[in-house]
Design a protein around this motif. Structure first.
Motif, mmCIF file in Angstrom:
data_model
loop_
_atom_site.group_PDB
_atom_site.id
_atom_site.type_symbol
_atom_site.label_atom_id
_atom_site.label_comp_id
_atom_site.label_asym_id
_atom_site.label_seq_id
_atom_site.Cartn_x
_atom_site.Cartn_y
_atom_site.Cartn_z
ATOM 1 N N TYR A 103 0.868 -1.175 0.000
ATOM 2 C CA TYR A 103 0.000 0.000 0.000
ATOM 3 C C TYR A 103 0.903 1.223 0.000
ATOM 4 O O TYR A 103 1.754 1.366 0.887
ATOM 5 C CB TYR A 103 -0.902 0.012 1.238
ATOM 6 C CG TYR A 103 -1.723 1.280 1.360
ATOM 7 C CD1 TYR A 103 -2.935 1.407 0.693
ATOM 8 C CD2 TYR A 103 -1.281 2.361 2.138
ATOM 9 C CE1 TYR A 103 -3.690 2.566 0.788
ATOM 10 C CE2 TYR A 103 -2.042 3.519 2.238
ATOM 11 C CZ TYR A 103 -3.231 3.611 1.552
ATOM 12 O OH TYR A 103 -3.981 4.766 1.649
ATOM 13 N N ARG A 104 0.731 2.101 -0.986
ATOM 14 C CA ARG A 104 1.530 3.329 -1.049
ATOM 15 C C ARG A 104 0.658 4.490 -0.603
ATOM 16 O O ARG A 104 -0.371 4.778 -1.219
ATOM 17 C CB ARG A 104 2.069 3.564 -2.449
ATOM 18 C CG ARG A 104 2.986 4.785 -2.560
ATOM 19 C CD ARG A 104 3.764 4.798 -3.859
ATOM 20 N NE ARG A 104 4.727 3.713 -3.922
ATOM 21 C CZ ARG A 104 4.837 2.864 -4.957
ATOM 22 N NH1 ARG A 104 4.028 2.963 -5.995
ATOM 23 N NH2 ARG A 104 5.748 1.906 -4.935
ATOM 24 N N THR A 110 5.648 3.493 1.535
ATOM 25 C CA THR A 110 5.181 2.189 1.080
ATOM 26 C C THR A 110 5.083 1.242 2.265
ATOM 27 O O THR A 110 6.078 0.989 2.952
ATOM 28 C CB THR A 110 6.127 1.595 0.024
ATOM 29 O OG1 THR A 110 6.154 2.454 -1.131
ATOM 30 C CG2 THR A 110 5.654 0.211 -0.406
ATOM 31 N N TYR A 120 -2.083 -4.588 -5.727
ATOM 32 C CA TYR A 120 -1.427 -3.527 -4.957
ATOM 33 C C TYR A 120 -2.388 -2.355 -4.826
ATOM 34 O O TYR A 120 -3.367 -2.238 -5.572
ATOM 35 C CB TYR A 120 -0.121 -3.085 -5.616
ATOM 36 C CG TYR A 120 -0.294 -2.414 -6.965
ATOM 37 C CD1 TYR A 120 -0.446 -1.022 -7.068
ATOM 38 C CD2 TYR A 120 -0.304 -3.162 -8.143
ATOM 39 C CE1 TYR A 120 -0.602 -0.419 -8.303
ATOM 40 C CE2 TYR A 120 -0.463 -2.568 -9.371
ATOM 41 C CZ TYR A 120 -0.607 -1.190 -9.455
ATOM 42 O OH TYR A 120 -0.775 -0.588 -10.672
ATOM 43 N N THR A 121 -2.104 -1.482 -3.865
ATOM 44 C CA THR A 121 -2.985 -0.349 -3.585
ATOM 45 C C THR A 121 -2.168 0.923 -3.461
ATOM 46 O O THR A 121 -1.100 0.927 -2.837
ATOM 47 C CB THR A 121 -3.769 -0.581 -2.282
ATOM 48 O OG1 THR A 121 -4.486 -1.813 -2.359
ATOM 49 C CG2 THR A 121 -4.745 0.557 -2.034
ATOM 50 N N GLU A 122 -2.675 2.000 -4.056
ATOM 51 C CA GLU A 122 -2.041 3.312 -3.955
ATOM 52 C C GLU A 122 -3.096 4.332 -3.541
ATOM 53 O O GLU A 122 -4.239 4.284 -4.014
ATOM 54 C CB GLU A 122 -1.406 3.719 -5.282
ATOM 55 C CG GLU A 122 -0.285 2.780 -5.715
ATOM 56 C CD GLU A 122 0.361 3.202 -7.020
ATOM 57 O OE1 GLU A 122 -0.262 4.011 -7.743
ATOM 58 O OE2 GLU A 122 1.474 2.730 -7.312
ATOM 59 N N GLY A 153 -7.737 4.547 -0.955
ATOM 60 C CA GLY A 153 -6.901 3.631 -1.717
ATOM 61 C C GLY A 153 -7.524 3.224 -3.034
ATOM 62 O O GLY A 153 -8.731 3.024 -3.135
#
Length: 245
Positions: A103-104, A110, A120-122, A153
């Protein structure tokens, strides 16, 4: 007949009443005479996921996710083995994100995930908020489920199936029409509400999967879900319009 429910970090991962998912699972078991033991696991506690039948991970803030991620790293292999063996898992929002690659956050930090599932999650510039309708497949049947999302996210799936298809709302990222993720008996979603009390068909599916994994009869005695069905119909009409509920 006894099912063991593991509630991971109940005090830290409980946004928007997520513990209601555990309550719904337990109550619908007990109404049918199925025994349930709930094991609450906090930071530092020992647990063998392979001995559990249903695992729940709720939502939390970025700070809480960082704490959880560090604690979960030492549990990773045990959890991976249990998932591959068919452990039934429901992970919501922050708990969902922790199962992925990373997760960023908005400030560029990160937070490593467990890398158990391929996504993945940003963090985005705005929050995705509102009621949601999603079409999911339960035992070959298309079923509409409802819930409430509130997340910054944006999750992007790799080689993994979504939990469902967005009919109304934002879902994983507001762009590709996917909501959540699904792998074996793992169900991930951004839907709060909580999700299971609003969607008894999904709750019963998770119970059946847990029973089947233990080699127990998985056919459940029907319950009167008239109130839940009426509430769902009202929300679906509001989101999708008349005749599409």
């Amino acid at each position: 007949m006894l099912l063991k429910v593991c509630h991971l970090y109940p005090d830290l991962l409980n946004l928007y009443g997520d513990r209601g998912n555990v309550m719904a699972f337990v109550r619908r078991c007990r109404w049918r005479g199925i025994g349930v033991e709930v094991v609450a696991v906090d930071l530092g506690d020992e647990v063998d996921f392979r001995e559990m039948d249903f695992l729940f991970l709720g939502g939390g803030s970025d700070r809480e996710q960082g704490l959880m991620a560090r604690d979960l790293v030492r549990r990773r292999e045990c959890l991976r083995e249990a998932i591959e063996d068919g452990l039934v898992v429901l992970a919501i929002c922050g708990g969902y994100q922790l199962l992925g690659r990373y997760y960023r956050s908005a400030d560029g930090r990160t937070i490593p995930g467990l890398d158990l599932l391929d996504f993945y999650t940003e963090a985005g510039a705005s929050r995705l908020i509102g009621n949601v309708a999603v079409e999911v497949v339960i035992e070959g049947e298309r079923v509409k489920v409802t819930g409430f999302e509130n997340h910054a996210g944006r999750t992007y799936l790799g080689r993994i199936a979504p939990f469902g298809r967005v009919l109304a709302g934002h879902g994983n990222n507001g762009r590709d029409g996917t909501e959540g993720a699904r792998y074996k008996n793992v169900f991930c979603s951004y839907l709060h509400g909580p999700l299971l009390p609003k969607n008894p068909r999904l709750t019963d599916h998770l119970i059946s999967l847990a029973l089947r994994r233990r080699g127990l009869p998985a056919e459940l005695t029907p319950l009167d879900d008239g109130l839940e069905a009426a509430a769902s119909e009202v929300m679906l009409r509001r989101l999708l319009g008349p005749g599409k509920a």
